[in-house]
Design a protein around this motif. Structure first.
Motif, PDB file in Angstrom:
ATOM      1  N   VAL A  75     -51.504  19.118 -21.783  1.00  0.00           N
ATOM      2  CA  VAL A  75     -51.058  20.056 -22.012  1.00  0.00           C
ATOM      3  C   VAL A  75     -49.570  19.626 -22.768  1.00  0.00           C
ATOM      4  CG1 VAL A  75     -50.858  20.968 -19.902  1.00  0.00           C
ATOM      5  CG2 VAL A  75     -49.434  18.428 -20.233  1.00  0.00           C
ATOM      6  N   ARG A  76     -49.783  18.567 -23.100  1.00  0.00           N
ATOM      7  CA  ARG A  76     -48.571  17.786 -24.309  1.00  0.00           C
ATOM      8  C   ARG A  76     -49.727  17.228 -25.649  1.00  0.00           C
ATOM      9  NH1 ARG A  76     -45.440  14.126 -22.175  1.00  0.00           N
ATOM     10  NH2 ARG A  76     -46.113  12.217 -23.591  1.00  0.00           N
ATOM     11  N   SER A  77     -49.574  17.178 -26.602  1.00  0.00           N
ATOM     12  CA  SER A  77     -50.434  16.830 -27.268  1.00  0.00           C
ATOM     13  C   SER A  77     -49.424  15.739 -29.288  1.00  0.00           C
ATOM     14  CB  SER A  77     -51.678  16.991 -27.868  1.00  0.00           C
ATOM     15  OG  SER A  77     -52.285  16.364 -29.264  1.00  0.00           O
ATOM     16  N   ASP A  78     -50.196  14.612 -29.434  1.00  0.00           N
ATOM     17  CA  ASP A  78     -49.344  14.238 -30.625  1.00  0.00           C
ATOM     18  C   ASP A  78     -50.268  13.619 -31.327  1.00  0.00           C
ATOM     19  OD1 ASP A  78     -46.475  14.600 -29.730  1.00  0.00           O
ATOM     20  OD2 ASP A  78     -46.235  12.474 -28.787  1.00  0.00           O
ATOM     21  N   SER A  79     -51.361  13.945 -31.316  1.00  0.00           N
ATOM     22  CA  SER A  79     -52.917  14.018 -31.648  1.00  0.00           C
ATOM     23  C   SER A  79     -53.225  14.749 -32.646  1.00  0.00           C
ATOM     24  CB  SER A  79     -53.898  12.726 -31.399  1.00  0.00           C
ATOM     25  OG  SER A  79     -54.914  13.405 -31.275  1.00  0.00           O
ATOM     26  N   PRO A  80     -53.536  14.879 -34.060  1.00  0.00           N
ATOM     27  CA  PRO A  80     -54.158  16.227 -34.679  1.00  0.00           C
ATOM     28  C   PRO A  80     -55.540  16.444 -33.970  1.00  0.00           C
ATOM     29  CG  PRO A  80     -54.186  14.069 -35.840  1.00  0.00           C
ATOM     30  CD  PRO A  80     -53.427  14.024 -34.991  1.00  0.00           C
ATOM     31  N   ASP A  81     -56.192  15.790 -33.138  1.00  0.00           N
ATOM     32  CA  ASP A  81     -57.696  15.583 -32.724  1.00  0.00           C
ATOM     33  C   ASP A  81     -57.820  16.315 -31.199  1.00  0.00           C
ATOM     34  OD1 ASP A  81     -58.779  13.942 -34.578  1.00  0.00           O
ATOM     35  OD2 ASP A  81     -57.727  11.739 -33.650  1.00  0.00           O
ATOM     36  N   LEU A  82     -56.466  16.826 -30.772  1.00  0.00           N
ATOM     37  CA  LEU A  82     -56.362  17.376 -29.539  1.00  0.00           C
ATOM     38  C   LEU A  82     -54.459  18.314 -29.705  1.00  0.00           C
ATOM     39  CD1 LEU A  82     -57.628  14.807 -26.226  1.00  0.00           C
ATOM     40  CD2 LEU A  82     -58.833  16.672 -27.991  1.00  0.00           C
ATOM     41  N   THR A  83     -55.525  19.407 -29.117  1.00  0.00           N
ATOM     42  CA  THR A  83     -53.884  20.694 -29.023  1.00  0.00           C
ATOM     43  C   THR A  83     -54.676  20.902 -27.933  1.00  0.00           C
ATOM     44  OG1 THR A  83     -55.846  22.413 -29.785  1.00  0.00           O
ATOM     45  CG2 THR A  83     -54.291  21.373 -31.621  1.00  0.00           C
ATOM     46  N   VAL A  84     -52.941  21.510 -27.603  1.00  0.00           N
ATOM     47  CA  VAL A  84     -52.184  21.955 -25.911  1.00  0.00           C
ATOM     48  C   VAL A  84     -53.609  23.579 -26.155  1.00  0.00           C
ATOM     49  CG1 VAL A  84     -50.552  23.566 -25.137  1.00  0.00           C
ATOM     50  CG2 VAL A  84     -50.352  21.519 -25.911  1.00  0.00           C
ATOM     51  N   GLY A  85     -53.742  23.089 -24.513  1.00  0.00           N
ATOM     52  CA  GLY A  85     -55.083  24.106 -24.256  1.00  0.00           C
ATOM     53  C   GLY A  85     -56.714  23.954 -23.895  1.00  0.00           C
ATOM     54  N   ASP A  86     -56.461  23.008 -24.584  1.00  0.00           N
ATOM     55  CA  ASP A  86     -58.006  21.679 -25.091  1.00  0.00           C
ATOM     56  C   ASP A  86     -58.107  21.662 -23.833  1.00  0.00           C
ATOM     57  OD1 ASP A  86     -58.246  22.221 -27.501  1.00  0.00           O
ATOM     58  OD2 ASP A  86     -57.793  20.507 -28.516  1.00  0.00           O
ATOM     59  N   LEU A  87     -59.402  22.116 -22.960  1.00  0.00           N
ATOM     60  CA  LEU A  87     -60.421  21.662 -22.190  1.00  0.00           C
ATOM     61  C   LEU A  87     -60.919  20.171 -22.450  1.00  0.00           C
ATOM     62  CD1 LEU A  87     -61.701  21.846 -19.052  1.00  0.00           C
ATOM     63  CD2 LEU A  87     -63.643  22.645 -20.475  1.00  0.00           C
ATOM     64  N   VAL A  88     -60.663  19.432 -22.063  1.00  0.00           N
ATOM     65  CA  VAL A  88     -61.381  17.327 -21.715  1.00  0.00           C
ATOM     66  C   VAL A  88     -61.616  16.590 -20.845  1.00  0.00           C
ATOM     67  CG1 VAL A  88     -59.644  16.773 -23.909  1.00  0.00           C
ATOM     68  CG2 VAL A  88     -58.282  16.586 -21.617  1.00  0.00           C
ATOM     69  N   GLN A  89     -62.636  15.850 -20.841  1.00  0.00           N
ATOM     70  CA  GLN A  89     -62.956  15.346 -19.660  1.00  0.00           C
ATOM     71  C   GLN A  89     -62.726  13.349 -20.023  1.00  0.00           C
ATOM     72  OE1 GLN A  89     -67.368  15.503 -18.828  1.00  0.00           O
ATOM     73  NE2 GLN A  89     -67.784  13.712 -17.688  1.00  0.00           N
ATOM     74  N   SER A  90     -62.735  12.852 -19.325  1.00  0.00           N
ATOM     75  CA  SER A  90     -61.789  11.424 -19.023  1.00  0.00           C
ATOM     76  C   SER A  90     -62.176  10.708 -17.869  1.00  0.00           C
ATOM     77  CB  SER A  90     -60.338  11.333 -19.677  1.00  0.00           C
ATOM     78  OG  SER A  90     -59.807  11.734 -18.046  1.00  0.00           O
ATOM     79  N   MET A  91     -62.100   9.276 -17.678  1.00  0.00           N
ATOM     80  CA  MET A  91     -62.029   8.609 -16.442  1.00  0.00           C
ATOM     81  C   MET A  91     -60.359   8.440 -16.102  1.00  0.00           C
ATOM     82  SD  MET A  91     -64.875   8.631 -16.344  1.00  0.00           S
ATOM     83  CE  MET A  91     -65.248   6.634 -15.399  1.00  0.00           C
ATOM     84  N   ALA A  92     -59.387   9.501 -16.296  1.00  0.00           N
ATOM     85  CA  ALA A  92     -58.700   9.792 -15.336  1.00  0.00           C
ATOM     86  C   ALA A  92     -58.664   9.337 -14.284  1.00  0.00           C
ATOM     87  CB  ALA A  92     -57.407  11.007 -16.052  1.00  0.00           C
ATOM     88  N   GLY A  93     -60.052   9.763 -13.387  1.00  0.00           N
ATOM     89  CA  GLY A  93     -59.745   9.986 -11.701  1.00  0.00           C
ATOM     90  C   GLY A  93     -59.077  10.432 -11.194  1.00  0.00           C
ATOM     91  N   TRP A  94     -58.482  10.002  -9.657  1.00  0.00           N
ATOM     92  CA  TRP A  94     -57.851  10.865  -9.045  1.00  0.00           C
ATOM     93  C   TRP A  94     -56.411  10.504  -8.849  1.00  0.00           C
ATOM     94  CZ3 TRP A  94     -60.910   8.994  -3.885  1.00  0.00           C
ATOM     95  CH2 TRP A  94     -62.360   8.989  -4.136  1.00  0.00           C
ATOM     96  N   SER A  95     -56.058  11.635  -9.943  1.00  0.00           N
ATOM     97  CA  SER A  95     -54.861  11.943 -10.170  1.00  0.00           C
ATOM     98  C   SER A  95     -54.160  12.983 -10.630  1.00  0.00           C
ATOM     99  CB  SER A  95     -54.544  10.738 -11.299  1.00  0.00           C
ATOM    100  OG  SER A  95     -55.158  11.102 -13.394  1.00  0.00           O
ATOM    101  N   GLU A  96     -53.255  13.822 -10.715  1.00  0.00           N
ATOM    102  CA  GLU A  96     -52.262  15.137 -11.070  1.00  0.00           C
ATOM    103  C   GLU A  96     -52.008  14.621 -12.695  1.00  0.00           C
ATOM    104  OE1 GLU A  96     -49.704  15.826  -6.948  1.00  0.00           O
ATOM    105  OE2 GLU A  96     -48.925  15.141  -8.955  1.00  0.00           O
ATOM    106  N   TYR A  97     -51.823  13.983 -12.945  1.00  0.00           N
ATOM    107  CA  TYR A  97     -52.130  14.226 -14.290  1.00  0.00           C
ATOM    108  C   TYR A  97     -52.094  12.653 -14.945  1.00  0.00           C
ATOM    109  CZ  TYR A  97     -48.583  18.296 -14.338  1.00  0.00           C
ATOM    110  OH  TYR A  97     -48.684  19.591 -14.010  1.00  0.00           O
ATOM    111  N   SER A  98     -52.678  12.455 -16.299  1.00  0.00           N
ATOM    112  CA  SER A  98     -53.131  11.454 -17.025  1.00  0.00           C
ATOM    113  C   SER A  98     -52.020  11.263 -18.534  1.00  0.00           C
ATOM    114  CB  SER A  98     -54.295  10.948 -16.697  1.00  0.00           C
ATOM    115  OG  SER A  98     -55.267  12.015 -18.005  1.00  0.00           O
TER     116      SER A  98
END
Length: 329
Positions: A75-98
């Protein structure tokens, strides 16, 4: 930004309850901000929540977020590797946002699978255990314990795709037995509540089993031991029968000495995988799906972040089948 997350309130020593979890608010900030869309659930997490965790990784500590696999949308990115709307996977776990460095998020192809939850399944464990550890091939007679769960429902299908001659599964209800045989393509299955597991396995595999993919342990491990051919391979994925319930009610750990005396090859393996192992699974998974040879069994629970602990407890109680995830509303 303030986000709600599920933290471990106390490490588990007996039966897990909702009191072992708490909903906390925390501030998240970083190079990339991601809204969590779906979080994965697996019985393996229970072991990580125990003070006497036997896995080769540190046990989770109270006051920390339950950090497991999740998919989300940038939903927000300051990186050239990811843009708003990209689907990603992480180990963010049980949280609403990471939030965090872009390197902590893996960009996913939305077109690869029918549902983002497919990325959260336990396929890497099932594939690695069957293909690499047990090395299943033609003429193998395979027995999978806990076959209707997240790993087992995939493991049996993988064995068939690898050419196994016969695949047998165990499950905890007649409905799940029917599901294994009539939907997932198991050659035979039995309800482990219905008499002696050893007798049922002897009936369904009269010439013995050559591969045992074990998720449960306990009585079913003992039954496999009795049914095993000389030189059988036991891929030891888990031992749920010794993890659930308080210590007085747990099954004892399997007697591995008896297996070794019979010439059985014991092959315990970790549920944590390398990028190459994950890539191998996704390559075969997408191919088998496209060929119509594979069904992805999953249960998606709809709810808020506060509903995740109850969904996890329901999974442990056998309320779901297949791979389980929670889609956050």
């Amino acid at each position: 930004m303030i986000s709600r997350e599920i933290q471990l309130a106390a490490q588990i020593s007996g039966v897990p309850t909702l009191d072992h979890f708490t909903v906390a608010k925390t501030e998240v900030d970083g190079e990339v901000l991601v809204r969590t869309d779906q979080v994965g659930l697996a019985a393996t997490y229970l072991e990580l929540m125990r003070a006497d965790c036997t896995l080769p990784v540190p046990a989770w500590q109270p006051g920390r977020r339950v950090g497991v696999a999740a998919t989300g949308t940038v939903v927000r990115s300051d990186s050239p590797d990811l843009t708003v709307g990209d689907l990603v996977q992480s180990m963010a776990g049980w949280s609403e946002y990471s939030a965090g460095p872009a390197a902590e998020y893996v960009k996913l192809d939305r077109a690869l699978f029918a549902d983002p939850g497919y990325h959260l399944g336990q396929g890497p464990t099932a594939y690695y255990g069957m293909a690499d550890v047990a090395a299943v091939g033609e003429d193998d007679v395979v027995f999978v314990s806990g076959a209707a769960g997240g790993v087992g429902s995939l493991a049996g299908q993988i064995a068939r795709c690898l050419g196994a001659a016969r695949v047998i599964g165990s499950a905890g209800s007649p409905a799940k037995v029917d599901y294994l045989v009539n939907e997932l393509g198991y050659d035979a299955a039995f309800d482990y509540h219905d008499g002696s597991a050893a007798d049922r396995l002897r009936e369904l595999a009269p010439e013995g089993i050559s591969v045992f993919f074990d998720i449960v342990g306990g009585e079913q491990y003992d039954a496999a031991l009795q049914a095993a051919r000389p030189g059988a391979r036991f891929a030891l994925c888990g031992s749920l029968s010794s993890q659930l319930g308080d210590a007085a009610e747990r099954f004892p750990k399997p007697d591995h000495a008896a297996a070794e005396a019979q010439g059985i090859e014991l092959l315990p393996f970790s549920c944590y995988h390398t990028p190459d192992q994950i890539a191998a699974w996704k390559e075969h998974f997408s191919t088998w799906l496209g060929e119509g040879r594979f069904i992805y069994p999953q249960t998606v629970v709809e709810g808020g972040i506060e509903d995740v602990p109850q969904a996890f407890l329901s999974l442990l109680q056998g309320s779901y089948r297949g791979n389980v995830s929670v889609r956050l509303s």
